[in-house]
Each structure stands twice: as structure tokens, then as C-alpha cells.
Design a protein around this motif. Structure first.
Motif, PDB file in Angstrom:
ATOM      1  N   ALA A   1       0.706  -1.187  -0.114  1.00  0.00           N
ATOM      2  CA  ALA A   1       0.031   0.018  -0.083  1.00  0.00           C
ATOM      3  C   ALA A   1       0.949   1.132   0.104  1.00  0.00           C
ATOM      4  O   ALA A   1       0.690   2.322  -0.719  1.00  0.00           O
ATOM      5  CB  ALA A   1      -0.888   0.040   1.176  1.00  0.00           C
ATOM      6  N   LEU A   2       2.058   1.297   0.850  1.00  0.00           N
ATOM      7  CA  LEU A   2       2.824   2.469   0.705  1.00  0.00           C
ATOM      8  C   LEU A   2       3.462   2.694  -0.621  1.00  0.00           C
ATOM      9  O   LEU A   2       3.712   3.662  -1.116  1.00  0.00           O
ATOM     10  CB  LEU A   2       3.669   2.177   2.070  1.00  0.00           C
ATOM     11  N   ASP A   3       4.092   1.414  -1.262  1.00  0.00           N
ATOM     12  CA  ASP A   3       4.539   1.757  -2.394  1.00  0.00           C
ATOM     13  C   ASP A   3       3.655   2.325  -3.422  1.00  0.00           C
ATOM     14  O   ASP A   3       4.083   2.896  -4.379  1.00  0.00           O
ATOM     15  CB  ASP A   3       5.210   0.244  -2.883  1.00  0.00           C
ATOM     16  N   LYS A   4       2.264   1.702  -3.528  1.00  0.00           N
ATOM     17  CA  LYS A   4       1.554   2.353  -4.361  1.00  0.00           C
ATOM     18  C   LYS A   4       1.090   3.636  -4.326  1.00  0.00           C
ATOM     19  O   LYS A   4       1.189   4.585  -4.984  1.00  0.00           O
ATOM     20  CB  LYS A   4       0.096   1.554  -4.117  1.00  0.00           C
ATOM     21  N   GLU A   5       1.044   4.194  -2.963  1.00  0.00           N
ATOM     22  CA  GLU A   5       0.920   5.561  -2.667  1.00  0.00           C
ATOM     23  C   GLU A   5       2.055   6.090  -3.089  1.00  0.00           C
ATOM     24  O   GLU A   5       1.939   7.323  -3.843  1.00  0.00           O
ATOM     25  CB  GLU A   5       1.079   5.816  -0.861  1.00  0.00           C
ATOM     26  N   ARG A   6       3.379   5.779  -2.953  1.00  0.00           N
ATOM     27  CA  ARG A   6       4.631   6.621  -3.241  1.00  0.00           C
ATOM     28  C   ARG A   6       4.623   6.669  -4.888  1.00  0.00           C
ATOM     29  O   ARG A   6       5.069   7.658  -5.570  1.00  0.00           O
ATOM     30  CB  ARG A   6       6.012   5.633  -2.725  1.00  0.00           C
ATOM     31  N   HIS A   7       4.232   5.429  -5.595  1.00  0.00           N
ATOM     32  CA  HIS A   7       4.043   5.611  -6.984  1.00  0.00           C
ATOM     33  C   HIS A   7       3.272   6.505  -7.649  1.00  0.00           C
ATOM     34  O   HIS A   7       3.459   7.169  -8.588  1.00  0.00           O
ATOM     35  CB  HIS A   7       3.730   4.032  -7.411  1.00  0.00           C
TER      36      HIS A   7
ATOM     37  N   ALA B   1       2.081   9.189  -5.975  1.00  0.00           N
ATOM     38  CA  ALA B   1       2.648  10.686  -5.628  1.00  0.00           C
ATOM     39  C   ALA B   1       3.771  11.029  -6.647  1.00  0.00           C
ATOM     40  O   ALA B   1       3.547  12.148  -6.972  1.00  0.00           O
ATOM     41  CB  ALA B   1       3.180  10.662  -4.172  1.00  0.00           C
ATOM     42  N   ARG B   2       4.601  10.429  -7.076  1.00  0.00           N
ATOM     43  CA  ARG B   2       5.715  10.394  -7.932  1.00  0.00           C
ATOM     44  C   ARG B   2       4.976  10.923  -9.208  1.00  0.00           C
ATOM     45  O   ARG B   2       5.332  11.757 -10.038  1.00  0.00           O
ATOM     46  CB  ARG B   2       6.718   9.292  -8.219  1.00  0.00           C
ATOM     47  N   LYS B   3       4.090  10.016  -9.752  1.00  0.00           N
ATOM     48  CA  LYS B   3       3.274  10.337 -10.934  1.00  0.00           C
ATOM     49  C   LYS B   3       2.544  11.864 -10.908  1.00  0.00           C
ATOM     50  O   LYS B   3       2.745  12.258 -12.113  1.00  0.00           O
ATOM     51  CB  LYS B   3       2.226   9.392 -11.320  1.00  0.00           C
ATOM     52  N   LEU B   4       2.062  12.138  -9.826  1.00  0.00           N
ATOM     53  CA  LEU B   4       1.610  13.360  -9.720  1.00  0.00           C
ATOM     54  C   LEU B   4       2.486  14.539  -9.211  1.00  0.00           C
ATOM     55  O   LEU B   4       2.125  15.606  -9.132  1.00  0.00           O
ATOM     56  CB  LEU B   4       0.610  13.326  -8.511  1.00  0.00           C
ATOM     57  N   ARG B   5       3.762  14.159  -9.109  1.00  0.00           N
ATOM     58  CA  ARG B   5       4.976  15.280  -8.745  1.00  0.00           C
ATOM     59  C   ARG B   5       4.920  15.518  -7.596  1.00  0.00           C
ATOM     60  O   ARG B   5       5.073  16.850  -7.359  1.00  0.00           O
ATOM     61  CB  ARG B   5       5.029  16.080  -9.976  1.00  0.00           C
ATOM     62  N   GLN B   6       4.154  14.992  -6.531  1.00  0.00           N
ATOM     63  CA  GLN B   6       4.224  15.215  -5.173  1.00  0.00           C
ATOM     64  C   GLN B   6       5.529  14.522  -4.305  1.00  0.00           C
ATOM     65  O   GLN B   6       5.127  13.706  -3.756  1.00  0.00           O
ATOM     66  CB  GLN B   6       2.795  15.055  -4.677  1.00  0.00           C
TER      67      GLN B   6
END
Length: 66
Positions: free
Chosen positions: A33-39, A41-46
Motif C-alpha cells: 500500500a505504501l509503495d502504491k502511494e509512493r508511485h 505521488a511521484r506520478k503527480l509530482r508530489q
């Protein structure tokens, strides 16, 4: 004075952000779940959110038994 400009050899530093990309533990729902959140966020440039997710993965991994 010799041709060397430095008194000592230069210091070699490691990759500054190497610890910000921890690998999630396979099969762990929280890590995934944390890996998905990280991915996402990176896609959205956050990037701040991505860094926090990476830190949480790294800290969560310490609780896993190897």
C-alpha cells in the motif's frame, strides 16, 4: 610546491538519496500500500508525499523478520 592542489585525497560521497527508494517486502499488505502511494505521488509530482511514503516503507521494513 608540488603539482597537487589538495593536501588530502578528495572525499567520495555516496548517492545522496539512495535510502529514499527502499524495496517493499514482498507479500506485506502495508508495504504494498505504501509503495502504491509512493508511485502515485511521484506520478503527480508530489515529491514530499513520495519521500514520506518511502520513509514509512523503510521504517516499516525494520519490523519484518528476515
Amino acid at each position: 610546491m608540488s603539482g597537487n592542489r589538495y593536501q588530502e585525497r578528495p572525499v567520495s560521497l555516496g548517492e545522496p538519496y539512495a535510502d529514499l527508494n527502499p524495496t517493499p517486502v514482498p507479500g506485506c499488505a502495508e508495504c504494498n500500500a505504501l509503495d502504491k502511494e509512493r508511485h502515485e505521488a511521484r506520478k503527480l509530482r508530489q515529491f514530499a508525499t513520495a519521500v514520506v511514503a518511502s520513509q514509512r516503507i523503510r521504517n516499516h521494513e525494520r519490523g519484518h523478520c528476515a
